[in-house]
Design a protein around this motif. Structure first.
Motif, short mmCIF file in Angstrom:
data_model
loop_
_atom_site.label_atom_id
_atom_site.label_comp_id
_atom_site.label_asym_id
_atom_site.label_seq_id
_atom_site.Cartn_x
_atom_site.Cartn_y
_atom_site.Cartn_z
N VAL A 58 0.88 -1.17 0.00
CA VAL A 58 0.00 0.00 0.00
C VAL A 58 0.92 1.22 0.00
O VAL A 58 1.67 1.45 0.95
CB VAL A 58 -0.94 0.02 1.22
N VAL A 59 0.89 1.93 -1.10
CA VAL A 59 1.77 3.09 -1.29
C VAL A 59 0.91 4.35 -1.29
O VAL A 59 -0.07 4.43 -2.03
CB VAL A 59 2.55 2.98 -2.61
N TYR A 60 1.30 5.31 -0.47
CA TYR A 60 0.48 6.52 -0.38
C TYR A 60 1.37 7.75 -0.17
O TYR A 60 2.52 7.66 0.22
CB TYR A 60 -0.56 6.41 0.74
N PHE A 61 0.78 8.87 -0.46
CA PHE A 61 1.43 10.16 -0.43
C PHE A 61 0.92 10.94 0.77
O PHE A 61 -0.29 10.99 1.01
CB PHE A 61 0.99 10.91 -1.68
N GLN A 62 1.78 11.55 1.50
CA GLN A 62 1.32 12.50 2.51
C GLN A 62 2.16 13.77 2.40
O GLN A 62 3.28 13.74 1.89
CB GLN A 62 1.40 11.91 3.92
N GLU A 63 1.59 14.88 2.82
CA GLU A 63 2.27 16.16 2.67
C GLU A 63 3.68 16.11 3.25
O GLU A 63 4.64 16.54 2.64
CB GLU A 63 1.46 17.26 3.35
N ASP A 70 -5.31 16.12 12.65
CA ASP A 70 -6.30 15.27 13.32
C ASP A 70 -6.61 14.03 12.49
O ASP A 70 -6.65 12.91 13.00
CB ASP A 70 -7.59 16.07 13.55
N VAL A 71 -6.86 14.25 11.19
CA VAL A 71 -7.13 13.13 10.29
C VAL A 71 -6.30 13.34 9.02
O VAL A 71 -6.75 14.00 8.08
CB VAL A 71 -8.64 13.04 9.93
N PRO A 72 -5.09 12.83 9.01
CA PRO A 72 -4.26 13.02 7.82
C PRO A 72 -4.88 12.33 6.60
O PRO A 72 -5.39 11.21 6.69
CB PRO A 72 -2.94 12.36 8.19
N LYS A 73 -4.85 13.03 5.46
CA LYS A 73 -5.35 12.47 4.21
C LYS A 73 -4.17 11.86 3.45
O LYS A 73 -3.19 12.56 3.16
CB LYS A 73 -6.04 13.54 3.37
N LEU A 74 -4.30 10.59 3.14
CA LEU A 74 -3.23 9.85 2.48
C LEU A 74 -3.67 9.50 1.07
O LEU A 74 -4.65 8.77 0.86
CB LEU A 74 -2.90 8.58 3.28
N LEU A 75 -2.97 10.05 0.08
CA LEU A 75 -3.31 9.84 -1.32
C LEU A 75 -2.74 8.50 -1.79
O LEU A 75 -1.52 8.34 -1.87
CB LEU A 75 -2.72 10.98 -2.16
N VAL A 76 -3.60 7.55 -2.10
CA VAL A 76 -3.16 6.19 -2.43
C VAL A 76 -2.69 6.10 -3.87
O VAL A 76 -3.43 6.41 -4.81
CB VAL A 76 -4.30 5.17 -2.19
N ILE A 77 -1.44 5.67 -4.05
CA ILE A 77 -0.86 5.50 -5.38
C ILE A 77 -0.95 4.05 -5.83
O ILE A 77 -1.18 3.75 -6.99
CB ILE A 77 0.60 5.98 -5.39
N ASP A 78 -0.78 3.13 -4.90
CA ASP A 78 -0.88 1.71 -5.22
C ASP A 78 -1.49 0.99 -4.02
O ASP A 78 -1.06 1.22 -2.89
CB ASP A 78 0.50 1.13 -5.55
N GLY A 79 -2.49 0.14 -4.27
CA GLY A 79 -3.10 -0.62 -3.19
C GLY A 79 -4.59 -0.41 -3.07
O GLY A 79 -5.22 -0.97 -2.16
N GLN A 80 -5.17 0.40 -3.97
CA GLN A 80 -6.61 0.66 -3.90
C GLN A 80 -7.42 -0.63 -3.92
O GLN A 80 -8.35 -0.80 -3.12
CB GLN A 80 -7.04 1.54 -5.09
N GLN A 81 -7.07 -1.55 -4.80
CA GLN A 81 -7.88 -2.75 -4.97
C GLN A 81 -7.87 -3.60 -3.68
O GLN A 81 -8.91 -4.12 -3.27
CB GLN A 81 -7.35 -3.58 -6.16
N ARG A 82 -6.70 -3.71 -3.05
CA ARG A 82 -6.59 -4.51 -1.83
C ARG A 82 -7.32 -3.84 -0.66
O ARG A 82 -8.06 -4.49 0.09
CB ARG A 82 -5.11 -4.73 -1.48
N LEU A 83 -7.11 -2.52 -0.49
CA LEU A 83 -7.79 -1.80 0.59
C LEU A 83 -9.31 -1.90 0.46
O LEU A 83 -10.02 -2.12 1.44
CB LEU A 83 -7.37 -0.33 0.60
N THR A 84 -9.79 -1.74 -0.77
CA THR A 84 -11.24 -1.76 -1.00
C THR A 84 -11.80 -3.16 -0.75
O THR A 84 -12.85 -3.31 -0.11
CB THR A 84 -11.56 -1.31 -2.44
N THR A 85 -11.11 -4.19 -1.24
CA THR A 85 -11.62 -5.56 -1.09
C THR A 85 -11.66 -5.97 0.38
O THR A 85 -12.65 -6.57 0.84
CB THR A 85 -10.75 -6.53 -1.90
N VAL A 86 -10.61 -5.67 1.13
CA VAL A 86 -10.61 -5.99 2.57
C VAL A 86 -11.71 -5.21 3.28
O VAL A 86 -12.38 -5.73 4.18
CB VAL A 86 -9.23 -5.72 3.19
N SER A 87 -11.93 -3.95 2.89
CA SER A 87 -13.01 -3.16 3.49
C SER A 87 -14.37 -3.81 3.23
O SER A 87 -15.23 -3.86 4.13
CB SER A 87 -13.01 -1.73 2.93
#
Length: 692
Positions: A58-63, A70-87
């Motif tokens: 799971v690869v993501y971008f943060q500032e 409080d709630v950091p937003k992490l821009l996902v570059i790779d791993g969307q399919q896995r995160l979504t399926t597990v969710s």
């Protein structure tokens, strides 16, 4: 960059939001992939020898890694399919626990608040995973327990229902324990320090491979700031994707291949389109800004969609593009795209545009009838646009076609009519297209020939009845064999079973027979009482003359052709053998001996003097010779792994810059080496012929 091995649920837990960038493809996992993940989860839960199960990165971008929020937003570059399926699995698991009494070390609220929600937040920030477009609303509704309706993401709902159907009281604990033991590589990228595109390309992720289109879209949009990213995607890229409908996944890569052929002058391999696109964007040939690049792709994509997906609004053009599709002339698009652009800019009238498309259709069809190999067509069309003179647009193209020779030629009427009479039309790929156009030539009330079947006037049955044998003559078997599948003996009918193998007079007079047929293809049989070799030939010639009118060839007078010939000659530098510094004495003698042997390979082989080498070609170059001081250096146009070289004479130069064409280099410095070198040259020629 910070990369660590981590437990997936630990990464998800805590206040944070994984945001899927707008340019990422939508959720696309299918049931088989979900089933594999589900089985892996059960296996890791029940196998004591397994410490955990690795599901990828799971690869993501943060500032900034050091930024506090409080709630950091992490821009996902790779791993969307896995995160979504597990969710989806966690949603299904939470629902099952809520609806059933089970003994398990968690509950509905914990699963939701730990892994699906930022429980203290509101609006979109409340959700740990924020997808794009339709996916986003569908996932939120599933988390809320709302049954999706209207427009929703079918993939998300199907996979959620799949998981829900797999959970039972017997396996619910195993599923939860298995999810707890899922591991990932947690890769956090830091803005202005890490290059997300390079990291994205290097990922060898599980799941569905990205297409060339996905890679190109991500390359264009990933590096832009959010505002520009959103503008380019919303204004150009998303509408472009939508214009392809369900064909986007299969057609867009091919469009980009044709687009790059137009822009660079060379034809990239379909699996190298992304690499060629990057090289194009970084070259001087590309527009100066990324916005202009996207605008240009958007424009040409519109032309492509109109041609290939039949969305052209002008009905006459639409019919012509449909014919190109029927003939499967994909190779013509790198030529038709810039011509379409000229038409869109008003540099070309609609009538001239129609004439040009018809010329392409006629050129390809005549060549197919005449059995001319098609392997050269991609290069012919890739360079054809260069022949157009803006002030004599149509005429210059007609001249270019008419001046083509040898394997590139536009067959004239004599050749075309001769070949269409003799050809086995019944087994010809474009048979239906041919008969449809013969039937409907100059006809306003178009006959749908798809409603009819092919009829052999002289039957196919090798045991012809006595009446047929008498009508055809003593050599009836030879006549049947020679003319059975030819144009003169083929027609269309709606009464194929009734006509069957009946004698000719019955085929004429029976209800639905030739005498009562409204089809023009049957008019000849209405005028004759016998069907034999003479009548078959007579009808074939009549149809051949009609075909010459339907698929006309350019026929400019010689004085106009001479004007374009002179123009071409003026633009072309002529080279001679005297220009090669080292071709003298023994080296010249060696060259002449080698040249003689190469020209003797086949009558089609020709010698051409280039600026820095001498080419020997048939369809294209198969060996090029660079004269050097102590040897002749040969480039063989064949892949290194294809050559049979027991003496080890060949060198692989595929990754080196060399004058000449091909991946193989071999040298010759004396007459005694001729036989060995000729064996290698012969292989290069044979490979070219096999690919013709």
């Amino acid at each position: 960059m910070k990369a660590t091995s981590a437990n997936l649920l630990t990464v998800i837990k805590g206040p944070k939001q994984f945001v899927i960038p707008i340019y990422q493809r939508t959720y696309s996992w299918l049931i088989p992939q979900c089933n594999k993940l589900f089985n892996d989860i059960l296996k890791v839960s029940t196998d004591e020898n397994l410490q955990g199960h690795f599901i990828g990165s799971v690869v993501y971008f943060q500032e900034s890694i050091h930024t506090v929020s409080d709630v950091p937003k992490l821009l996902v570059i790779d791993g969307q399919q896995r995160l979504t399926t597990v969710s989806l699995l966690i949603i299904a698991l939470a629902e099952f626990i809520k609806e059933n009494e089970v003994s398990i070390d968690t509950n509905f609220t914990k699963l939701q608040n730990y892994y699906l929600l930022n429980s203290e937040e509101e609006n979109e920030l409340r959700y740990k995973l924020l997808l794009t477009r339709r996916d986003k609303d569908t996932l939120i509704n599933l988390i809320k327990g709302i049954e999706p309706s209207g427009e929703f993401s079918l993939r998300l709902v199907e996979n959620y229902k799949f998981f829900k159907g797999k959970i039972s009281k017997e396996n619910v604990n195993d599923i939860y324990n298995g999810i707890l033991r899922l591991f990932i590589v947690d890769v956090a990228l830091e803005k202005d320090k890490d290059n997300p595109q390079l990291i994205f390309e290097s990922m060898n992720s599980t799941g569905l491979d990205l297409s060339q289109a996905d890679l190109i879209r991500n390359y264009i949009l990933m590096g832009q700031d959010i505002k520009l990213q959103t503008e380019l995607y919303e204004k150009y890229w998303f509408p472009m994707e939508q214009s392809y409908g369900n064909e986007y996944a299969t057609k867009f890569d091919w469009f980009m291949r044709d687009y790059l052929s137009v822009k660079t002058g060379s034809i990239p391999r379909i699996d190298k389109v992304y690499e060629e696109f990057k090289a194009f964007v970084q070259s001087s040939k590309a527009p100066s800004t990324i916005t202009e690049v996207v605008q240009d792709i958007f424009k040409y994509s519109g032309f492509y969609v109109n041609m290939v997906l039949r969305k052209e609004k002008n009905e006459d053009l639409k019919k012509l593009f449909t014919n190109i599709l029927k003939l499967k002339v994909d190779v013509s698009y790198p030529f038709l795209l810039p011509v379409y652009n000229d038409y869109a800019l008003g540099l070309l009238s609609v009538n001239d545009f129609k004439e040009i498309i018809k010329l392409v259709e006629n050129y390809v069809f005549r060549r197919a009838i005449c059995g001319i190999p098609t392997n050269s067509l991609n290069k012919t069309f890739a360079t054809l646009y260069k022949s157009i003179k803006p002030h004599t647009y149509l005429e210059s193209l007609q001249a270019a076609f008419q001046l083509m020779e040898n394997y590139k030629r536009f067959p004239n009427d004599v050749e075309f009519e001769k070949e269409i009479v003799l050809k086995d039309v019944y087994n010809f790929r474009s048979r239906n297209y041919l008969l449809h156009n013969l039937e409907n030539f100059n006809r306003k009330e178009i006959v749908n020939t798809d409603d009819y079947t092919i009829e052999h006037i002289m039957p196919q049955n090798p045991k012809l009845n006595a009446k047929w044998q008498v009508m055809l003559g003593d050599n009836w078997q030879e006549v049947q064999k020679k003319y059975l599948h030819t144009l003169g003996n083929l027609t269309l009918t709606g009464y194929n079973p009734e006509l069957s193998d009946n004698p000719f007079d019955i085929k004429k007079s029976i209800e639905g027979g030739f005498d009562h047929s409204p089809l023009r293809l049957n008019s000849f049989m209405q005028k004759v009482d016998v069907w034999n070799e003479e009548k078959i030939q007579e009808r074939a010639i009549e149809l051949a003359l009609k075909a010459s009118k339907i698929w006309g060839a350019p026929n400019l007078p010689q004085e106009i052709l001479d004007k374009y010939k002179r123009s071409e000659e003026k633009e072309t530098t002529t080279y001679t053998i005297e220009q090669y510094e080292y071709l003298k004495g023994d080296m010249l003698e060696l060259y002449y001996a080698l040249k003689k042997r190469i020209l003797n390979i086949d009558a089609s082989v020709k010698e051409e003097y280039k600026k820095l080498y001498i080419a020997f070609k048939s369809n294209t170059n198969f060996v090029d010779i660079v004269p050097q001081k102590a040897r002749l250096r040969l480039s063989l146009n064949i892949e290194f792994n294809q050559i049979d070289d027991p003496l080890g004479l060949c060198i692989d130069v595929s990754d080196k810059g060399r004058w000449g064409n091909g991946d193989i280099e071999v040298g010759i410095s004396k007459m005694s080496e001729l036989d060995n070198v000729m064996d290698l040259i012969q292989q290069a020629f044979d490979i070219q012929m096999e690919n013709s």
